[in-house]
Scaffold this active site. Structure first.
Site, PDB file in Angstrom:
ATOM      1  N   ASP A  51      57.325  43.691  88.032  1.00  0.00           N
ATOM      2  CA  ASP A  51      58.411  43.414  88.980  1.00  0.00           C
ATOM      3  C   ASP A  51      59.478  44.493  88.773  1.00  0.00           C
ATOM      4  O   ASP A  51      59.256  45.476  88.044  1.00  0.00           O
ATOM      5  CB  ASP A  51      58.950  41.979  88.813  1.00  0.00           C
ATOM      6  CG  ASP A  51      59.734  41.791  87.523  1.00  0.00           C
ATOM      7  OD1 ASP A  51      59.775  42.728  86.685  1.00  0.00           O
ATOM      8  OD2 ASP A  51      60.315  40.703  87.339  1.00  0.00           O
TER       9      ASP A  51
ATOM     10  N   CYS B 250      57.390  42.633  83.056  1.00  0.00           N
ATOM     11  CA  CYS B 250      58.607  42.146  83.725  1.00  0.00           C
ATOM     12  C   CYS B 250      59.748  42.296  82.718  1.00  0.00           C
ATOM     13  O   CYS B 250      59.596  43.001  81.720  1.00  0.00           O
ATOM     14  CB  CYS B 250      58.436  40.730  84.267  1.00  0.00           C
ATOM     15  SG  CYS B 250      58.140  39.425  83.057  1.00  0.00           S
TER      16      CYS B 250
ATOM     17  N   THR C 146      61.135  40.134  80.597  1.00  0.00           N
ATOM     18  CA  THR C 146      60.807  39.527  79.298  1.00  0.00           C
ATOM     19  C   THR C 146      59.318  39.550  78.989  1.00  0.00           C
ATOM     20  O   THR C 146      58.933  39.349  77.840  1.00  0.00           O
ATOM     21  CB  THR C 146      61.235  38.050  79.295  1.00  0.00           C
ATOM     22  OG1 THR C 146      60.525  37.386  80.361  1.00  0.00           O
ATOM     23  CG2 THR C 146      62.733  37.896  79.495  1.00  0.00           C
TER      24      THR C 146
ATOM     25  N   HIS D 109      40.560  38.389  68.452  1.00  0.00           N
ATOM     26  CA  HIS D 109      40.364  36.942  68.300  1.00  0.00           C
ATOM     27  C   HIS D 109      40.296  36.198  69.626  1.00  0.00           C
ATOM     28  O   HIS D 109      39.545  35.231  69.755  1.00  0.00           O
ATOM     29  CB  HIS D 109      41.502  36.332  67.469  1.00  0.00           C
ATOM     30  CG  HIS D 109      41.512  36.762  66.051  1.00  0.00           C
ATOM     31  ND1 HIS D 109      41.993  35.962  65.031  1.00  0.00           N
ATOM     32  CD2 HIS D 109      41.104  37.912  65.452  1.00  0.00           C
ATOM     33  CE1 HIS D 109      41.877  36.597  63.874  1.00  0.00           C
ATOM     34  NE2 HIS D 109      41.345  37.787  64.098  1.00  0.00           N
TER      35      HIS D 109
ATOM     36  N   HIS E  33      35.225  32.785  67.313  1.00  0.00           N
ATOM     37  CA  HIS E  33      36.211  33.136  68.340  1.00  0.00           C
ATOM     38  C   HIS E  33      35.661  32.824  69.738  1.00  0.00           C
ATOM     39  O   HIS E  33      36.405  32.349  70.602  1.00  0.00           O
ATOM     40  CB  HIS E  33      36.603  34.603  68.215  1.00  0.00           C
ATOM     41  CG  HIS E  33      37.366  34.896  66.953  1.00  0.00           C
ATOM     42  ND1 HIS E  33      38.427  34.124  66.532  1.00  0.00           N
ATOM     43  CD2 HIS E  33      37.190  35.847  66.006  1.00  0.00           C
ATOM     44  CE1 HIS E  33      38.895  34.605  65.395  1.00  0.00           C
ATOM     45  NE2 HIS E  33      38.155  35.640  65.042  1.00  0.00           N
TER      46      HIS E  33
HETATM   47  C1  RB5 Z   1      63.934  39.325  86.643  1.00  0.00           C
HETATM   48  O1  RB5 Z   1      65.332  39.290  86.595  1.00  0.00           O
HETATM   49  C2  RB5 Z   1      63.349  38.574  85.446  1.00  0.00           C
HETATM   50  O2  RB5 Z   1      63.581  37.220  85.588  1.00  0.00           O
HETATM   51  C3  RB5 Z   1      61.879  38.879  85.321  1.00  0.00           C
HETATM   52  O3  RB5 Z   1      61.687  40.254  85.193  1.00  0.00           O
HETATM   53  C4  RB5 Z   1      61.160  38.269  84.144  1.00  0.00           C
HETATM   54  O4  RB5 Z   1      61.846  38.498  82.954  1.00  0.00           O
HETATM   55  C5  RB5 Z   1      60.762  36.875  84.294  1.00  0.00           C
HETATM   56  O5  RB5 Z   1      60.146  36.268  83.401  1.00  0.00           O
END
Ligand code: RB5
Length: 142
Positions: free
Chosen positions: A8, A65, A67, A98, A134
């Protein structure tokens, strides 16, 4: 090896660095987007990567993304997908050996590009162990 990659807006910059790195390594890849830092929805980009793995077009995927969490949640909803959120090389190696993880998720707001590229290399270069225990454990949730 064929790799599908997506992000994203939060992961766009790191995705581009990963693409440059994989190109230098000569790894065949498909970039499903996003193609700018304009705000967008991460599940939109998780979908084509999971589909490519499920239908056999790709062996492995990378989703980025902010996080890595949203991407891993979205990807793991799809049957046959084992997406692993890794921010260290130990986990990247272990999840291939694994869990036979088929998608690596990364958080571009969590780690820097230097470590991220080491994690990518570790993930792509580590084979599944094929150990019976596994295989059994993966089959228990597949
Ligand atoms: C975008 O602001 C953020 O929410 C997205 O990149 C991600 O971290 C979502 O899990």
């Amino acid at each position: 090896m064929k790799v599908y990659i997506g992000s994203d807006h939060g992961g766009y910059g790191l995705k581009q660095e990963i693409i440059d790195h994989l190109s230098e390594r000569g790894i065949e890849m498909t970039d499903v987007g996003t193609y700018s830092e304009e705000s967008c929805d991460y599940p939109t980009y998780a979908k084509p990567v999971t589909e490519a793995i499920i239908n056999g077009e790709a062996e492995l995927g990378i989703l980025v993304c902010g996080t890595g969490i949203g991407m891993s949640m979205a990807a793991n909803k799809e049957k046959g997908i084992r997406a692993a959120l890794c921010h260290d090389t130990f986990s990247a190696k272990a999840t291939r050996e694994h869990n036979d993880a088929n998608i690596l998720c990364l958080g571009a707001r969590v780690i820097g590009p230097g470590l991220a590229l080491m994690i990518v290399d570790t993930f792509l270069d580590t084979p599944f162990s094929n150990d019976e225990r596994h295989i059994r454990r993966i089959s228990m949730f597949s």
